[in-house]
Design an enzyme around this catalytic site. Structure first.
Site, PDB file in Angstrom:
ATOM      1  N   ASP A 140      -4.564 -13.113   3.142  1.00  0.00           N
ATOM      2  CA  ASP A 140      -5.463 -12.766   3.300  1.00  0.00           C
ATOM      3  C   ASP A 140      -6.892 -13.082   3.048  1.00  0.00           C
ATOM      4  OD1 ASP A 140      -4.758 -10.633   2.081  1.00  0.00           O
ATOM      5  OD2 ASP A 140      -4.566  -9.353   3.680  1.00  0.00           O
ATOM      6  N   HIS A 192      -6.634  -7.420  -0.239  1.00  0.00           N
ATOM      7  CA  HIS A 192      -6.655  -5.493  -0.696  1.00  0.00           C
ATOM      8  C   HIS A 192      -5.608  -5.497  -2.118  1.00  0.00           C
ATOM      9  CE1 HIS A 192      -6.639  -6.211   4.665  1.00  0.00           C
ATOM     10  NE2 HIS A 192      -7.783  -5.875   3.793  1.00  0.00           N
ATOM     11  N   HIS A 239       0.803  -1.482   0.065  1.00  0.00           N
ATOM     12  CA  HIS A 239       0.143  -0.133  -0.318  1.00  0.00           C
ATOM     13  C   HIS A 239       0.870   1.391  -0.078  1.00  0.00           C
ATOM     14  CE1 HIS A 239      -3.846  -2.670   0.473  1.00  0.00           C
ATOM     15  NE2 HIS A 239      -3.044  -2.617   1.512  1.00  0.00           N
ATOM     16  N   ASP A 276      -3.042 -10.922  -2.231  1.00  0.00           N
ATOM     17  CA  ASP A 276      -3.829 -10.708  -1.232  1.00  0.00           C
ATOM     18  C   ASP A 276      -5.228  -9.635  -1.149  1.00  0.00           C
ATOM     19  OD1 ASP A 276      -1.298  -8.317   1.308  1.00  0.00           O
ATOM     20  OD2 ASP A 276      -3.929  -7.410   0.512  1.00  0.00           O
TER      21      ASP A 276
END
Length: 451
Positions: free
Chosen positions: A237, A150, A109, A148
């Site tokens: 995740d 996200h 990120h 991921d």
């Protein structure tokens, strides 16, 4: 003798956002215990290596840290990035077949400009690795596959205008999860169209839907692209027990993904089911990288009959795959100038929120279209830091592939804006010569770093 799979553990004992934060050292400690209990490091196919530090210049090659690298980056961040770099070197030197950097803090990120920590990330481990390998080994084409839950918005931001880095991210639909981005229309800038590919998936995707995406989209695109090196941003995740996601992937699903993807290097990203997922998923991925049987790795509570794909969910998965295949097949027919309405400059205004430190950044990104190279990029960025100080900076990037004209123009822009009193810092990244410059207005100080 067959080449081995390398592994680096770095739990970052002395770094945490808070003692009870999901991103904490236990994420790796349970994995290490599991691997020791199974005797995995005794296998001749696997070898552990010590971590190492990335240099400040390695970070400045990728990021504009405000006000400077040392203000934003702790030793733990440098070790996480450096460990990935170390394994990447060993793969390219022929010492290893592949590697797995089990490190924290994570990084996907973290964007090109860094005002603070966002999404648990301060610097981008994969981007630092990629640009280091390009500079050191002259790699021409690199693919990053982000798995991921996200969206890897930081990695996307860094390579959005780079035609030689293919970024593919599958993730839970941004309408349902942080950071709210990663849609199919985010395809890269005018000079790098369709080298960014986002695969937003609805909540509830199981191993079946995941492998449909892998088999019918990701693997064919990688075969077309023919990268020199493949990096897996190995976020875990998507697991069915993860507290931050709503996906239903198993350890076996992740292992088969790794076996099919055949990454040169996997770098740990997210994954916050510390006991129920990470030890099993990491173990299964490591075995898959080493070419060992992983079918006996089954996490507690996984019963396949409970995790059947919902037909409506699978229909959405198929539609996304069909849409992106059409985009990929038609990418060469798109005129870059059509993406800028015929203008010589491509501009994006981007509000960026740092959720960890509550920083709001306003950013204007401009790319100068050049028929010879990807063109220079400038970023006008403003933000208030937690100390109350307002930073207004201008950052200039000259790309690796810069033509002589763009390189000269990039230095001219830097010298010009050093005289502009709106900016308290002016930065220049000349990737074509591996040079970094920083001008600080308040002290009238200039710093130069060369690779």
């Amino acid at each position: 003798m067959k080449k081995k799979t390398g592994i680096v553990f770095f739990p970052a004992f002395d770094w945490a956002i808070s003692p009870t934060h999901p991103e904490r050292e236990e994420r790796l400690l349970y994995t290490r215990d599991q691997i020791f209990e199974e005797g995995i490091l005794d296998l001749p196919e696997i070898e552990e290596f010590p971590p190492r530090l990335a240099s400040l210049h390695d970070i400045a090659r990728v990021h504009f840290c405000v006000p400077d690298v040392s203000a934003q980056v702790l030793e733990a961040h440098r070790i996480a990035a450096g460990s990935a770099m170390s394994l990447g070197e060993k793969v390219l030197n022929g010492q290893l077949k592949n590697g797995f950097a089990l490190v924290r803090p994570p990084g996907h990120h973290a964007m090109r400009v860094v005002h603070g920590n966002r999404g648990f990330c301060s610097i981008n481990n994969e981007a630092i690795l990629v640009d280091y390998l390009r500079r050191t080994y002259g790699l021409k084409r690199i693919a990053i596959v982000d798995t991921d839950v996200h969206h890897g918005d930081g990695t996307q931001d860094i390579f959005y205008h780079d035609p030689d880095v293919l970024f593919i991210s599958f993730h839970q639909d941004g309408r349902t999860i942080y950071p709210g981005t990663g849609f199919t229309y985010e395809l890269g800038g005018p000079g790098a169209y369709a080298t960014t590919l986002n695969i937003p998936l609805p909540p509830g995707v199981t191993d079946t839907g995941l492998h449909y995406v892998v088999d019918n989209l990701i693997l064919p695109i990688l075969k077309d692209w023919q990268p020199d090196f493949v990096v897996n941003s190995a976020g875990q995740d998507n697991h069915f027990t993860d507290p931050l996601g709503q996906m239903l992937i198993s350890a076996q699903g992740y292992a088969r993904l790794t076996e099919k993807l055949k990454p040169d290097l996997a770098v740990l990203e997210g994954g916050y089911a510390i006991e129920s997922a990470l030890p099993y998923v990491n173990l299964a991925i490591l075995l898959a990288l080493a070419g060992k049987d992983y079918t006996s790795v089954v996490e507690p509570g996984y019963y396949p009959h409970r995790y059947q794909e919902n037909p409506k969910v699978f229909d959405q998965v198929q539609r996304v795959v069909e849409e992106l295949n059409e985009i990929w097949q038609g990418r060469h027919k798109v005129d870059p100038l059509s993406l800028t309405n015929g203008n010589k400059i491509y501009q994006r205004n981007k509000p960026i929120y740092y959720d960890t430190q509550f920083i709001e950044e306003k950013q204007i990104e401009r790319v100068y279209n050049c028929p010879q190279c990807p063109g220079n990029l400038t970023i006008d960025s403003q933000a208030y830091h937690p100390d109350g100080k307002r930073y207004h900076i201008l950052a200039i990037t000259i790309p690796f592939q810069a033509c002589k004209s763009c390189q000269e123009e990039g230095w001219h822009i830097y010298e010009q804006y050093k005289q502009d009193y709106r900016f308290n810092y002016v930065y220049l990244q000349d990737k074509s010569t591996d040079t970094f410059m920083m001008f600080q207005r308040e002290e009238q100080k200039e710093v130069r770093s060369d690779g």
